[in-house]
Design an enzyme around this catalytic site. Structure first.
Site, PDB file in Angstrom:
ATOM      1  CE1 TYR A 174       7.425  -2.492   9.370  1.00 34.94           C
ATOM      2  CE2 TYR A 174       7.702  -1.238   7.340  1.00 34.94           C
ATOM      3  CZ  TYR A 174       7.279  -2.391   8.000  1.00 34.94           C
ATOM      4  OH  TYR A 174       6.722  -3.419   7.294  1.00 34.94           O
ATOM      5  CG  HIS A 198     -13.463 -17.635  25.861  1.00 36.44           C
ATOM      6  ND1 HIS A 198     -13.754 -16.440  25.246  1.00 36.44           N
ATOM      7  CD2 HIS A 198     -14.082 -17.625  27.069  1.00 36.44           C
ATOM      8  CE1 HIS A 198     -14.539 -15.734  26.046  1.00 36.44           C
ATOM      9  NE2 HIS A 198     -14.752 -16.428  27.151  1.00 36.44           N
ATOM     10  CB  CYS A 236      18.770  -7.368  12.115  1.00 37.77           C
ATOM     11  SG  CYS A 236      17.656  -8.318  13.144  1.00 37.77           S
ATOM     12  CD  GLU A 253       9.275  -0.524  14.763  1.00 40.88           C
ATOM     13  OE1 GLU A 253       8.682  -1.553  14.410  1.00 40.88           O
ATOM     14  OE2 GLU A 253      10.513  -0.394  14.670  1.00 40.88           O
ATOM     15  CD  GLU A 302     -12.393 -15.637  22.388  1.00 42.49           C
ATOM     16  OE1 GLU A 302     -13.061 -16.659  22.196  1.00 42.49           O
ATOM     17  OE2 GLU A 302     -12.255 -15.105  23.509  1.00 42.49           O
ATOM     18  CB  CYS A 316      15.083  -6.431  14.415  1.00 41.22           C
ATOM     19  SG  CYS A 316      15.448  -6.343  12.666  1.00 41.22           S
ATOM     20  CE  LYS A 352      11.701  -3.045  16.614  1.00 41.20           C
ATOM     21  NZ  LYS A 352      11.582  -2.890  15.198  1.00 41.20           N
TER      22      LYS A 352
HETATM   23  P1  NDP Z   1      10.314   3.955   5.548  1.00 38.64           P
HETATM   24  O1  NDP Z   1      10.688   3.887   4.130  1.00 38.64           O
HETATM   25  O2  NDP Z   1       9.415   2.959   6.143  1.00 38.64           O
HETATM   26  O3  NDP Z   1       9.720   5.408   5.882  1.00 38.64           O
HETATM   27  C1  NDP Z   1      10.376   6.575   5.528  1.00 38.64           C
HETATM   28  C2  NDP Z   1       9.512   7.729   5.943  1.00 38.64           C
HETATM   29  O4  NDP Z   1      10.226   8.938   5.772  1.00 38.64           O
HETATM   30  C3  NDP Z   1       8.238   7.828   5.100  1.00 38.64           C
HETATM   31  O5  NDP Z   1       7.200   8.239   5.955  1.00 38.64           O
HETATM   32  C4  NDP Z   1       8.596   8.927   4.094  1.00 38.64           C
HETATM   33  O6  NDP Z   1       7.485   9.661   3.686  1.00 38.64           O
HETATM   34  C5  NDP Z   1       9.477   9.822   4.926  1.00 38.64           C
HETATM   35  N1  NDP Z   1      10.434  10.574   4.129  1.00 38.64           N
HETATM   36  C6  NDP Z   1      11.252  10.115   3.162  1.00 38.64           C
HETATM   37  N2  NDP Z   1      12.007  11.116   2.669  1.00 38.64           N
HETATM   38  C7  NDP Z   1      11.652  12.226   3.331  1.00 38.64           C
HETATM   39  C8  NDP Z   1      12.063  13.583   3.250  1.00 38.64           C
HETATM   40  N3  NDP Z   1      12.988  13.988   2.395  1.00 38.64           N
HETATM   41  N4  NDP Z   1      11.470  14.477   4.079  1.00 38.64           N
HETATM   42  C9  NDP Z   1      10.526  14.097   4.956  1.00 38.64           C
HETATM   43  N5  NDP Z   1      10.094  12.826   5.072  1.00 38.64           N
HETATM   44  C10 NDP Z   1      10.658  11.897   4.261  1.00 38.64           C
HETATM   45  O7  NDP Z   1      11.718   4.024   6.283  1.00 38.64           O
HETATM   46  P2  NDP Z   1      12.196   3.787   7.763  1.00 38.64           P
HETATM   47  O8  NDP Z   1      13.415   4.616   7.863  1.00 38.64           O
HETATM   48  O9  NDP Z   1      11.121   4.000   8.753  1.00 38.64           O
HETATM   49  O10 NDP Z   1      12.557   2.238   7.769  1.00 38.64           O
HETATM   50  C11 NDP Z   1      13.357   1.663   6.741  1.00 38.64           C
HETATM   51  C12 NDP Z   1      12.919   0.263   6.440  1.00 38.64           C
HETATM   52  O11 NDP Z   1      13.380  -0.602   7.470  1.00 38.64           O
HETATM   53  C13 NDP Z   1      11.397   0.061   6.419  1.00 38.64           C
HETATM   54  O12 NDP Z   1      10.827   0.346   5.188  1.00 38.64           O
HETATM   55  C14 NDP Z   1      11.268  -1.379   6.779  1.00 38.64           C
HETATM   56  O13 NDP Z   1      11.355  -2.119   5.590  1.00 38.64           O
HETATM   57  C15 NDP Z   1      12.470  -1.648   7.666  1.00 38.64           C
HETATM   58  N6  NDP Z   1      12.066  -1.694   9.081  1.00 38.64           N
HETATM   59  C16 NDP Z   1      11.273  -2.704   9.523  1.00 38.64           C
HETATM   60  C17 NDP Z   1      10.878  -2.765  10.831  1.00 38.64           C
HETATM   61  C18 NDP Z   1       9.978  -3.864  11.299  1.00 38.64           C
HETATM   62  O14 NDP Z   1       9.841  -4.867  10.604  1.00 38.64           O
HETATM   63  N7  NDP Z   1       9.329  -3.711  12.451  1.00 38.64           N
HETATM   64  C19 NDP Z   1      11.300  -1.774  11.821  1.00 38.64           C
HETATM   65  C20 NDP Z   1      12.114  -0.741  11.252  1.00 38.64           C
HETATM   66  C21 NDP Z   1      12.478  -0.714   9.942  1.00 38.64           C
HETATM   67  P3  NDP Z   1       6.514   9.194   2.493  1.00 38.64           P
HETATM   68  O15 NDP Z   1       5.701   8.047   3.009  1.00 38.64           O
HETATM   69  O16 NDP Z   1       5.708  10.425   2.255  1.00 38.64           O
HETATM   70  O17 NDP Z   1       7.395   8.821   1.359  1.00 38.64           O
END
Ligand code: NDP
Length: 458
Positions: free
Chosen positions: A177, A443, A43, A181, A448, A48, A51
């Protein structure tokens, strides 16, 4: 003499580990914490905090543009990536120092090194054996990059925070995410950005309508979205990367078969950090993704060993890890029996515009409740009446018509995270649609709208 060197030995000084260690020490436990990388974990160092600083940085381009409609002339602006990195790194260093002070002030022994579990009450660190009545695993997660030919040429978000120079073009792979982002960050900073996702629409699991709306908004801002697409291999030629594309199974590839770019960033999920931790020697059960399996008390299959946060791979969010650390320390050392409430956790994707959400999506609500009503408002933010920016805002309330209870609230628009945090409190308190309607709006604000939606959208 005490039987063990420590009452609690925490492995990993990220959000969850630091919170648990500090609180346990505050309740009088003898606590040590081991960290071999950086204080504050993902984080603070590569998640976080930096980012969000990058999100602020990247949004300025749009702000300069928007300012013109308000009479400002800001034609001559330039961006200095190295200045942003230096300032960001200094801030992170300051936060690392604050974490160190907090731990020391709480009386936690901070050990710089990699701890390996050697038994249910023992560890090895920096060549020494240490014993503890309880061990807490809080080692977080690490980016996962699929095994494709040429994967050595790509980066993860970890490296994106320290790029020597901003590329002219970037491909981001993933639809979660981090991918969304970072696509917005790079795009805002002027990088020609393409997001490649294997499925038909990114952000699986979020409200479908919001996913479509966000796809439209970020496309308007210049991000190229390529869904139903995979990269099958990557070649490097004269410092340029060639991504060899493949359609997702069963889908035709509408785009070019190859794409040339300067940088490819994978954001394809994170895996729990359990490799080489020695958990097998203490018979700690892991699931098939390598996550530590815990019960409701955060206890592993070995009762003296606990785990919290991303290493348990449940809800991988910083505030969840800190809540778990707080509860665990209270339950173990402050005679309490608290539980984290995992329902209705508000969350925000810091895309541009941001997507904030709490509670059930429309799809979940329709599956779980018979009589669901949707209230919706899509509009242009007052600010953009003069800025000329074509960004749209979408707000959505999901109500169980039988009880009037608000089941979910979703938003895409400026400050969605700030707004949904407040709405999250209302939902935690069990707010009904009548309560929303009885609340007087502020407002003029965008928020709102949430208290003035009278007619269901059907
Ligand atoms: P996520 O699990 O959110 O997303 C992973 C993405 O990668 C999905 O779209 C998934 O597709 C895709 N994917 C997985 N494996 C493959 C593959 N082999 N080939 C191609 N695509 C693939 O992970 P992130 O890395 O984005 O983030 C990790 C975690 O960190 C999040 O889940 C969240 O909990 C946390 N986070 C929170 C944030 C916030 O609160 N603002 C900011 C950043 C991270 P599919 O959907 O099809 O499985």
């Amino acid at each position: 003499m005490a039987e063990f060197d420590y009452d609690l030995f925490v492995i990993g000084a990220g959000s969850g580990g630091v919170r648990a260690a500090r609180m346990a020490a505050g309740f009088g436990a003898r606590v040590a914490i081991a960290e071999d990388r950086y204080l504050g974990g993902t984080c603070v160092n590569v998640g976080c905090v930096p980012k969000k600083l990058f999100v602020y940085a990247s949004h300025f381009a749009e702000d300069f543009h928007d300012a013109a409609g308000f009479g400002w002339q800001v034609d001559d602006y330039a961006f200095d990536w190295n200045k942003l990195l230096t300032n960001k790194n200094n801030e992170i260093q300051r936060l690392n120092g604050i974490y160190k002070n907090l731990l020391e002030k709480a009386g936690v022994v901070l050990i710089d090194g990699r701890a390996v579990v050697t038994g249910e009450n023992s560890l090895r660190i920096n060549g020494a054996t240490v014993t503890a009545e309880r061990i807490l695993v809080a080692t977080g997660g690490w980016p996962h990059i699929p095994d494709i030919p040429g994967k050595e040429h790509v980066i993860s978000s970890n490296e994106a925070f320290f790029l020597k120079a901003l590329p002219a073009n970037v491909i981001i792979v993933g639809g979660g995410y981090i991918a969304v982002e970072f696509a917005c960050i790079f795009n805002g900073l002027g990088v020609n950005t393409t997001l490649i996702y294997r499925g038909g629409l990114f952000l699986r699991g979020f409200d479908h309508e919001l996913r479509e709306f966000l796809a439209g908004e970020i496309t308007k801002k210049g991000i190229k979205l390529m869904f139903n697409t995979n990269i099958k291999s990557i070649d490097k030629q004269n410092n340029r990367l060639i991504a060899n594309l493949d359609s997702a199974p069963g889908k035709a590839l509408n785009n070019a078969q190859t794409m040339e770019t300067d940088l490819i960033m994978y954001a394809t999920g994170r895996l729990p950090n359990t490799k080489g931790l020695g958990l097998g020697s203490a018979k700690v059960e892991l699931n098939d993704k390598g996550a530590v399996v815990v019960n409701d008390e955060y206890q592993t299959s070995t009762p003296s060993i606990y785990a919290i946060g991303d290493v348990t791979d449940r809800i991988n969010l910083t505030p969840v890890a800190t809540a778990e650390g707080t509860v665990l320390a209270n339950n173990l050392y402050n005679n309490q029996s608290r539980r984290v409430d995992y329902r209705g956790i508000p969350t925000c994707i810091f895309s541009q515009p941001a997507l904030g959400t709490v509670g059930l999506t429309e799809e979940q609500a329709r599956r779980e409740f018979k009589n669901v009503e949707i209230y919706k408002s899509g509009f242009t933010h007052l600010k953009h009446t003069l800025s000329g920016n074509d960004e749209r805002t979408l707000m959505k309330i999901i109500v169980d018509n039988d009880t009037d209870k608000v089941l979910g609230v979703h938003m895409i628009g400026a400050e969605a995270g700030e707004i949904i945090q407040g709405i999250g409190i209302a939902l935690k308190a069990g707010a009904t649609k009548t309560v929303f309607d009885a609340t007087i709006g502020i407002h003029p604000t965008a928020a709102e709208e949430f208290v003035t939606m009278r007619e269901p959208a059907g």
